[in-house]
Structures are given as structure tokens and as C-alpha cells.
Scaffold this active site. Structure first.
Site, PDB file in Angstrom:
ATOM      1  CB  SER A 127      -0.845  -0.026   1.276  1.00 14.37           C
ATOM      2  OG  SER A 127      -1.383   1.248   1.562  1.00 14.37           O
ATOM      3  CE1 TYR A 153      -4.151  -1.981   4.952  1.00 11.21           C
ATOM      4  CE2 TYR A 153      -3.263   0.176   4.373  1.00 11.21           C
ATOM      5  CZ  TYR A 153      -3.801  -1.047   3.997  1.00 11.21           C
ATOM      6  OH  TYR A 153      -3.976  -1.332   2.663  1.00 11.21           O
TER       7      TYR A 153
HETATM    8  P1  NAD Z   1     -11.465  -6.206  -0.071  1.00  3.95           P
HETATM    9  O1  NAD Z   1     -11.849  -6.135   1.363  1.00  3.95           O
HETATM   10  O2  NAD Z   1     -12.408  -5.718  -1.113  1.00  3.95           O
HETATM   11  O3  NAD Z   1     -11.073  -7.713  -0.438  1.00  3.95           O
HETATM   12  C1  NAD Z   1     -10.196  -8.438   0.360  1.00  3.95           C
HETATM   13  C2  NAD Z   1     -10.527  -9.912   0.176  1.00  3.95           C
HETATM   14  O4  NAD Z   1      -9.602 -10.638   0.997  1.00  3.95           O
HETATM   15  C3  NAD Z   1     -11.940 -10.288   0.646  1.00  3.95           C
HETATM   16  O5  NAD Z   1     -12.567 -11.088  -0.341  1.00  3.95           O
HETATM   17  C4  NAD Z   1     -11.702 -11.076   1.927  1.00  3.95           C
HETATM   18  O6  NAD Z   1     -12.661 -12.105   2.142  1.00  3.95           O
HETATM   19  C5  NAD Z   1     -10.322 -11.644   1.681  1.00  3.95           C
HETATM   20  N1  NAD Z   1      -9.614 -11.966   2.917  1.00  3.95           N
HETATM   21  C6  NAD Z   1      -9.495 -11.185   4.012  1.00  3.95           C
HETATM   22  N2  NAD Z   1      -8.797 -11.840   4.960  1.00  3.95           N
HETATM   23  C7  NAD Z   1      -8.482 -13.053   4.450  1.00  3.95           C
HETATM   24  C8  NAD Z   1      -7.787 -14.178   4.941  1.00  3.95           C
HETATM   25  N3  NAD Z   1      -7.294 -14.207   6.201  1.00  3.95           N
HETATM   26  N4  NAD Z   1      -7.612 -15.256   4.138  1.00  3.95           N
HETATM   27  C9  NAD Z   1      -8.127 -15.258   2.893  1.00  3.95           C
HETATM   28  N5  NAD Z   1      -8.834 -14.241   2.373  1.00  3.95           N
HETATM   29  C10 NAD Z   1      -8.999 -13.143   3.144  1.00  3.95           C
HETATM   30  O7  NAD Z   1     -10.037  -5.468  -0.159  1.00  3.95           O
HETATM   31  P2  NAD Z   1      -9.371  -4.577  -1.312  1.00  3.95           P
HETATM   32  O8  NAD Z   1      -9.696  -3.163  -1.023  1.00  3.95           O
HETATM   33  O9  NAD Z   1      -9.613  -5.154  -2.641  1.00  3.95           O
HETATM   34  O10 NAD Z   1      -7.825  -4.767  -0.919  1.00  3.95           O
HETATM   35  C11 NAD Z   1      -7.034  -5.814  -1.420  1.00  3.95           C
HETATM   36  C12 NAD Z   1      -5.600  -5.576  -0.991  1.00  3.95           C
HETATM   37  O11 NAD Z   1      -5.172  -4.299  -1.456  1.00  3.95           O
HETATM   38  C13 NAD Z   1      -5.409  -5.555   0.525  1.00  3.95           C
HETATM   39  O12 NAD Z   1      -4.170  -6.154   0.840  1.00  3.95           O
HETATM   40  C14 NAD Z   1      -5.383  -4.083   0.858  1.00  3.95           C
HETATM   41  O13 NAD Z   1      -4.676  -3.805   2.033  1.00  3.95           O
HETATM   42  C15 NAD Z   1      -4.673  -3.544  -0.367  1.00  3.95           C
HETATM   43  N6  NAD Z   1      -4.949  -2.118  -0.624  1.00  3.95           N
HETATM   44  C16 NAD Z   1      -6.233  -1.672  -0.798  1.00  3.95           C
HETATM   45  C17 NAD Z   1      -6.444  -0.317  -1.031  1.00  3.95           C
HETATM   46  C18 NAD Z   1      -7.829   0.244  -1.233  1.00  3.95           C
HETATM   47  O14 NAD Z   1      -7.989   1.486  -1.220  1.00  3.95           O
HETATM   48  N7  NAD Z   1      -8.841  -0.566  -1.454  1.00  3.95           N
HETATM   49  C19 NAD Z   1      -5.351   0.558  -1.056  1.00  3.95           C
HETATM   50  C20 NAD Z   1      -4.066   0.067  -0.886  1.00  3.95           C
HETATM   51  C21 NAD Z   1      -3.875  -1.288  -0.668  1.00  3.95           C
END
Ligand code: NAD
Length: 252
Positions: free
Chosen positions: A139, A152
Site C-alpha cells: 500500500s 495498517y
Molecule cells: P477487499 O476487502 O475488497 O477484499 C479483500 C478480500 O480478501 C476479501 O474477499 C476477503 O474475504 C479476503 N480476505 C481477508 N482476509 C483473508 C484471509 N485471512 N484469508 C483469505 N482471504 C482473506 O479489499 P481490497 O480493497 O480489494 O484490498 C485488497 C488488498 O489491497 C489488501 O491487501 C489491501 O490492504 C490492499 N490495498 C487496498 C487499497 C484500497 O484502497 N482498497 C489501497 C491500498 C492497498
């Protein structure tokens, strides 16, 4: 096709939603056989089914990435893969006063031990073949401190450290390790939260204001970068942490 993934077996964690879902769909469109991994069975099943309906190859496997024994068992079932995307992650809002030791552990278990567990399970097979691309979802919070996101930020800095460490030790083998560092991304979860504000548009602009281009990223834009890193065209790229944040990390 540019960045053709035909013949590659690609595993994407957290592929039941958001960024992971977009990556799984894009990889399948590029010809990969995709393993959709999530702890949420209905969501993961639905993504795999959508890919198959569109003519792609996908199968869902339920896994909690924080469980090292289950990760190892999955690797034994699936055999070798060429692409591993450690995308599953969870968040927490709060600075020191709002963060407990347990919050740190909870985020560490998924965001840091998760990628570590999957690497322990699948990277030995890649090293044996001298081929593979590992992509860890960090991130902007892996590169700088995000306000009121202490746990985080700590966990995503660790993902950068993990990626660099793996690249330092193993890049001579032909296996590559890179991190992606997105800024704010407009996932379905973020959209739903925005809809709860009295003025969703104002809330969007407030949230997106950290990014110099004034908008949030789209899951598909993150998936395009993952696609490049998964492909053979990025053979020279290893040990990198790729910002994709509308300029956020360039400074204010
Ligand atoms: P999201 O919440 O939409 O999806 C995350 C998925 O991971 C979900 O389907 C959830 O069920 C699954 N998950 C959570 N814990 C789990 C576990 N222990 N084992 C298996 N599956 C698990 O999240 P997103 O926003 O698409 O984010 C995806 C990645 O990108 C994350 O690592 C997040 O930190 C990173 N990220 C997101 C953003 C943002 O703004 N959305 C920004 C920077 C980084």
C-alpha cells in the site's frame, strides 16, 4: 497478445472481492489458469464461476491465509504455480490511542504472515523450476505513514520488507518478487462506505484528496500493473515496490 499469460498457473489470494477479483479476472482474460483463493466461500465461488462463464479457467479454493498448515496443504494439492499474488489484506482505523496490541497482531496475521505462509508453501516449487513471479499487495502505507492507520501502516511496511528480503535472497534463481503500493482504490467496499455519507460526492473528493490527481484508483488499474508484473515482459523487474497512487507518495 502483449503480456500473454497462456500456460501460466496463477494463484490470487483475496480474489473474492475488490482488487483481487479484478486481478483474477484480468489474469484469466490473458490466458492464465487461475486459482481464486479467499476465506469467504460464496464470494470466491462467485468470482470463479464468472470467469468460467466468460470462457476462462478458474477454480476456487477456500483458505485463511493466516493458517500455515492449510497453506502448505493447498500447495500439496495444487502442485507448482508460476504466479503468486498475495493480495488478501485487512485494515484498521486508528492511531496509538485507538490501537491495541491485539489489533497489531490481527493485521500482522493476515497482511504479513499471510504472504509469508503462501511463499513458504509455493516458492520452493518455483525455486526448483527457476521460474516464477510473486506479487505482494502492500500500500502507499508501506512507503509512508498514513494518518490514523498505525497498525495498517506497520503491516504494509512489513510487506515491503518481506518483498525486498525475498528478492535479495532469491532473485538469482529466476524467481521474481515485487510489491504493489496502491493509494486509495474505489472498491465495492469503499463505494458502499461512501454511500453512507450525507454527501457521497463530497466524501469521495475528501478521501481522494491525498492523491495528487484528485481521484481514486480503480481495481482494474491495479490489476493492469499486476498483469505486467506477472508476465515475462517484466523479467528485469524484481525487488521493486511499485507506487500506483495518483502521485500520493510523491509528496504534498
Ligand atoms: P477487499 O476487502 O475488497 O477484499 C479483500 C478480500 O480478501 C476479501 O474477499 C476477503 O474475504 C479476503 N480476505 C481477508 N482476509 C483473508 C484471509 N485471512 N484469508 C483469505 N482471504 C482473506 O479489499 P481490497 O480493497 O480489494 O484490498 C485488497 C488488498 O489491497 C489488501 O491487501 C489491501 O490492504 C490492499 N490495498 C487496498 C487499497 C484500497 O484502497 N482498497 C489501497 C491500498 C492497498
Amino acid at each position: 497478445m502483449v503480456f500473454d499469460l497462456t500456460g501460466k498457473r496463477a494463484l490470487v489470494t483475496g480474489a473474492g472481492s475488490g482488487i483481487g477479483e479484478a486481478i483474477a479476472i484480468r489474469f484469466a482474460e490473458a490466458g492464465a489458469q487461475v486459482f481464486v483463493i479467499d476465506r469467504d466461500e460464496p464470494q470466491g465461488e462467485a468470482v470463479a464461476a464468472r470467469i468460467r462463464e466468460a470462457g476462462g479457467s478458474a477454480e476456487f479454493h477456500c483458505l485463511d491465509v493466516s493458517d500455515p498448515v492449510a497453506a502448505k496443504a493447498l500447495a500439496e494439492r495444487l502442485g507448482s504455480i508460476e504466479v503468486l499474488v498475495n493480495n488478501a489484506g485487512i485494515g484498521h482505523v486508528g492511531g496509538l490511542l485507538e490501537t491495541e496490541s491485539d489489533d497489531l497482531d490481527r493485521l500482522h496475521a493476515v497482511n504479513v504472515r499471510g504472504p509469508f505462509n503462501l511463499c513458504k508453501a509455493f516458492v520452493p516449487g518455483m525455486l526448483e523450476k527457476g521460474l516464477g513471479s510473486v506479487i505482494n499487495m502492500s500500500s502507499v502505507g508501506g512507503l509512508l505513514a498514513v494518518k490514523d492507520r498505525l497498525a495498517y501502516t506497520v503491516s504494509k511496511h512489513a510487506v515491503v520488507g518481506l518483498t525486498r528480503s525475498l528478492a535479495r535472497d532469491h532473485s538469482h534463481s529466476g524467481v521474481r518478487f515485487n510489491a504493489i503500493c496502491p493509494g486509495r482504490v474505489e472498491t465495492p467496499f469503499v463505494k458502499a462506505r461512501l454511500a453512507e455519507y450525507p454527501d457521497p460526492e463530497a466524501a469521495y473528493h475528501e478521501m481522494a484528496s491525498t492523491q495528487l490527481n484528485g481521484r481514486m484508483g480503480k481495481p482494474e488499474e491495479i490489476a493492469a500493473l499486476a498483469h505486467y508484473l506477472a508476465s515475462d515482459e517484466s523479467a528485469m523487474v524484481t525487488g521493486s515496490c511499485q507506487s500506483i497512487d495518483g502521485g500520493w507518495s510523491a509528496g504534498k
